[in-house]
Design a protein around this motif. Sequence first.
Motif, PDB file in Angstrom:
ATOM      1  N   SER A  70      13.383  22.733   0.835  1.00  0.00           N
ATOM      2  CA  SER A  70      12.539  24.087   1.269  1.00  0.00           C
ATOM      3  C   SER A  70      11.439  23.681   2.152  1.00  0.00           C
ATOM      4  O   SER A  70      10.587  23.785   2.502  1.00  0.00           O
ATOM      5  N   SER A  71      11.558  22.079   2.866  1.00  0.00           N
ATOM      6  CA  SER A  71      10.757  22.137   3.629  1.00  0.00           C
ATOM      7  C   SER A  71       9.410  21.821   2.965  1.00  0.00           C
ATOM      8  O   SER A  71       8.433  21.774   4.318  1.00  0.00           O
ATOM      9  N   LYS A  72       9.027  21.194   2.642  1.00  0.00           N
ATOM     10  CA  LYS A  72       7.787  20.996   1.850  1.00  0.00           C
ATOM     11  C   LYS A  72       7.825  19.494   1.653  1.00  0.00           C
ATOM     12  O   LYS A  72       8.301  18.321   0.884  1.00  0.00           O
ATOM     13  N   VAL A  73       6.197  18.811   1.884  1.00  0.00           N
ATOM     14  CA  VAL A  73       6.395  17.538   1.494  1.00  0.00           C
ATOM     15  C   VAL A  73       5.372  17.438  -0.048  1.00  0.00           C
ATOM     16  O   VAL A  73       4.521  18.012  -0.289  1.00  0.00           O
ATOM     17  N   ARG A  74       5.847  16.241  -0.773  1.00  0.00           N
ATOM     18  CA  ARG A  74       6.008  16.372  -2.185  1.00  0.00           C
ATOM     19  C   ARG A  74       5.315  14.375  -2.208  1.00  0.00           C
ATOM     20  O   ARG A  74       6.384  14.021  -1.900  1.00  0.00           O
ATOM     21  N   PHE A  75       4.298  15.041  -2.378  1.00  0.00           N
ATOM     22  CA  PHE A  75       3.763  13.131  -3.319  1.00  0.00           C
ATOM     23  C   PHE A  75       4.979  12.752  -4.441  1.00  0.00           C
ATOM     24  O   PHE A  75       5.351  13.602  -5.862  1.00  0.00           O
ATOM     25  N   ARG A  76       5.927  11.325  -4.482  1.00  0.00           N
ATOM     26  CA  ARG A  76       6.600  11.064  -4.814  1.00  0.00           C
ATOM     27  C   ARG A  76       5.439  10.274  -6.085  1.00  0.00           C
ATOM     28  O   ARG A  76       6.038  10.733  -7.490  1.00  0.00           O
ATOM     29  N   SER A  77       5.550   8.785  -5.773  1.00  0.00           N
ATOM     30  CA  SER A  77       4.291   7.626  -6.936  1.00  0.00           C
ATOM     31  C   SER A  77       3.558   7.164  -5.461  1.00  0.00           C
ATOM     32  O   SER A  77       4.033   7.432  -4.499  1.00  0.00           O
ATOM     33  N   ASN A  78       2.872   5.931  -5.833  1.00  0.00           N
ATOM     34  CA  ASN A  78       2.085   4.993  -5.165  1.00  0.00           C
ATOM     35  C   ASN A  78       3.161   3.594  -6.109  1.00  0.00           C
ATOM     36  O   ASN A  78       2.948   3.397  -6.801  1.00  0.00           O
ATOM     37  N   LEU A  79       3.774   2.948  -5.086  1.00  0.00           N
ATOM     38  CA  LEU A  79       4.595   1.700  -5.264  1.00  0.00           C
ATOM     39  C   LEU A  79       3.326   0.607  -5.280  1.00  0.00           C
ATOM     40  O   LEU A  79       2.874   0.106  -4.033  1.00  0.00           O
ATOM     41  N   ALA A  80       2.876  -0.257  -6.548  1.00  0.00           N
ATOM     42  CA  ALA A  80       2.207  -1.285  -6.143  1.00  0.00           C
ATOM     43  C   ALA A  80       2.991  -2.300  -6.509  1.00  0.00           C
ATOM     44  O   ALA A  80       4.311  -2.168  -6.470  1.00  0.00           O
ATOM     45  N   GLY A  81       1.878  -3.436  -5.846  1.00  0.00           N
ATOM     46  CA  GLY A  81       2.824  -4.697  -5.513  1.00  0.00           C
ATOM     47  C   GLY A  81       2.167  -5.258  -5.033  1.00  0.00           C
ATOM     48  O   GLY A  81       1.500  -7.324  -4.808  1.00  0.00           O
ATOM     49  N   HIS A  82       1.662  -5.198  -3.310  1.00  0.00           N
ATOM     50  CA  HIS A  82       0.381  -5.710  -2.617  1.00  0.00           C
ATOM     51  C   HIS A  82      -1.129  -5.874  -3.555  1.00  0.00           C
ATOM     52  O   HIS A  82      -1.051  -4.978  -4.370  1.00  0.00           O
ATOM     53  N   GLU A  83      -1.157  -7.218  -2.963  1.00  0.00           N
ATOM     54  CA  GLU A  83      -2.825  -7.548  -3.226  1.00  0.00           C
ATOM     55  C   GLU A  83      -4.276  -7.159  -2.611  1.00  0.00           C
ATOM     56  O   GLU A  83      -4.561  -7.176  -3.404  1.00  0.00           O
ATOM     57  N   ASP A  84      -3.852  -6.175  -1.336  1.00  0.00           N
ATOM     58  CA  ASP A  84      -4.677  -5.839  -0.811  1.00  0.00           C
ATOM     59  C   ASP A  84      -4.448  -4.557   1.016  1.00  0.00           C
ATOM     60  O   ASP A  84      -2.864  -4.266  -0.098  1.00  0.00           O
ATOM     61  N   ASN A  85      -5.240  -4.084   1.387  1.00  0.00           N
ATOM     62  CA  ASN A  85      -4.536  -3.226   1.606  1.00  0.00           C
ATOM     63  C   ASN A  85      -3.543  -3.517   1.981  1.00  0.00           C
ATOM     64  O   ASN A  85      -3.047  -4.160   3.257  1.00  0.00           O
ATOM     65  N   VAL A  86      -2.509  -2.200   2.246  1.00  0.00           N
ATOM     66  CA  VAL A  86      -1.446  -2.332   3.421  1.00  0.00           C
ATOM     67  C   VAL A  86      -1.624  -1.573   5.108  1.00  0.00           C
ATOM     68  O   VAL A  86      -1.947  -0.442   4.757  1.00  0.00           O
ATOM     69  N   ASP A  87      -1.895  -1.835   5.761  1.00  0.00           N
ATOM     70  CA  ASP A  87      -2.254  -2.044   7.084  1.00  0.00           C
ATOM     71  C   ASP A  87      -1.010  -1.402   7.925  1.00  0.00           C
ATOM     72  O   ASP A  87      -1.039  -0.709   8.385  1.00  0.00           O
ATOM     73  N   GLY A  88       0.392  -1.672   7.094  1.00  0.00           N
ATOM     74  CA  GLY A  88       1.739  -1.623   8.404  1.00  0.00           C
ATOM     75  C   GLY A  88       2.947  -1.191   7.238  1.00  0.00           C
ATOM     76  O   GLY A  88       2.836  -1.791   6.319  1.00  0.00           O
ATOM     77  N   VAL A  89       3.616   0.416   7.551  1.00  0.00           N
ATOM     78  CA  VAL A  89       5.169   0.554   6.405  1.00  0.00           C
ATOM     79  C   VAL A  89       5.899   0.678   8.353  1.00  0.00           C
ATOM     80  O   VAL A  89       6.001   1.033   8.769  1.00  0.00           O
ATOM     81  N   ALA A  90       6.860   0.621   7.363  1.00  0.00           N
ATOM     82  CA  ALA A  90       8.601   0.586   8.480  1.00  0.00           C
ATOM     83  C   ALA A  90       9.500   0.815   8.089  1.00  0.00           C
ATOM     84  O   ALA A  90       9.827   0.757   6.470  1.00  0.00           O
ATOM     85  N   ALA A  91      10.326   2.608   8.840  1.00  0.00           N
ATOM     86  CA  ALA A  91      11.346   2.559   8.145  1.00  0.00           C
ATOM     87  C   ALA A  91      12.607   2.577   8.505  1.00  0.00           C
ATOM     88  O   ALA A  91      12.585   2.067   9.922  1.00  0.00           O
ATOM     89  N   ALA A  92      13.747   1.797   7.680  1.00  0.00           N
ATOM     90  CA  ALA A  92      14.775   1.025   8.626  1.00  0.00           C
ATOM     91  C   ALA A  92      15.438   2.112   9.074  1.00  0.00           C
ATOM     92  O   ALA A  92      14.978   3.714   9.229  1.00  0.00           O
ATOM     93  N   LYS A  93      16.313   1.648  10.477  1.00  0.00           N
ATOM     94  CA  LYS A  93      16.457   2.860  11.538  1.00  0.00           C
ATOM     95  C   LYS A  93      17.831   3.419  11.566  1.00  0.00           C
ATOM     96  O   LYS A  93      18.717   4.122  11.271  1.00  0.00           O
ATOM     97  N   THR A  94      18.424   2.405   9.626  1.00  0.00           N
ATOM     98  CA  THR A  94      19.952   3.387   9.317  1.00  0.00           C
ATOM     99  C   THR A  94      20.219   3.638   8.325  1.00  0.00           C
ATOM    100  O   THR A  94      20.730   4.718   7.957  1.00  0.00           O
ATOM    101  N   ASN A  95      19.291   2.701   7.080  1.00  0.00           N
ATOM    102  CA  ASN A  95      19.468   3.237   5.528  1.00  0.00           C
ATOM    103  C   ASN A  95      18.276   4.125   5.236  1.00  0.00           C
ATOM    104  O   ASN A  95      16.900   3.772   5.785  1.00  0.00           O
TER     105      ASN A  95
END
Length: 337
Positions: A70-95
């Motif tokens: 439907s071309s809509k962006v929907r919030f899915r979840s907040n993934l907890a695990g870090h103990e401080d601010n998350v400054d960077g996120v990277a997506a895999a190139k093939t998967n």
Amino acid sequence: MGIKESNKLSVDASFKTPQSCRDFFKTKSRARLTPVEDVSYVRYLVWNCDGTSLLSGSDKFVSTFSFDSSSKVRFRSNLAGHEDNVDGVAAAKTNPSLFASCSADKTIRTWDARSTRYSSKVTTKDANLYLSYTPDDNYIIFADKGDSVGLLDLRANAVLDTVAFKEETNEIVVHPNGKYAFVGMSGGKVDIINLPNLTHVKTIKAHPYLSSCQSLSLSPDQKYLAVGASDACCSIWDLEEMICVRTLQRMDYPVRSVSYSHCGNLLAMGSEDHFIDVAWASTGEKCLDVSLPTECYCVAWHPRFYLLAFAHAPDRESRDHRGNVSTGIKVYGYPSS
């Protein structure tokens, strides 16, 4: 999960000139907000490799969003695990299911979108700011607050090597051939280093010495590198000739984020100005600007469609039903009506 092609969104053939771009966005000028729960502001945005998910780094969370037929962006979840601010996120190139995050808690964590818990954790020497996968998804290169660049081997789940720099290190991008990485730095420089041995190849003196090169984006055809800097300019470099082919100087504040569209024709720039500048990359001509209530932290074009995701500072004038300041990500390029 596939995405159904839409004539309203996939219009490569019509994007031949800056005017055709302006005409298109006259009727596709709506930005949709997707609120993010329990987050004060979004620090980084990236689409996964096939555009079915959007990922953000924010506070102690990696926030995930789905993008469906439907071309809509929907919030899915907040993934907890870090103990401080998350400054960077990277997506895999093939998967499309795999991604990674780095944080001020001195860890890098890898994730699988099919799980709510991180897959692996590696402790590093310093707080981490930026990271990027190599094209084969076997390594992650990262920059930390100690002005070092490191290489993480995902198969061994260990840091292979780190190199210390005398200048501040900022955003990192890896060339699609997997042989080189570009590192934005203070002193107006972009350093090119070899992979996987992290040896110095060349320094691009991209901006004046007193400025800092903060944001980088490679064109889809791999010919050009856009460099956003603290001098409020964005330079575009021909990587074959190693020359600056144009400089965009319409901003008043540091260019904090740059992103090429999937066709390579459009370049979006986010800054502390209250608008996003979208330029026709081959000439630098302005195609449009996206008005904002506050400064912009990050911009990211969808890998297949003319949809621009971005996040800006919380708008104190906009509050939800509980009276809280609303925070979220927005995607620009939907039909206006």
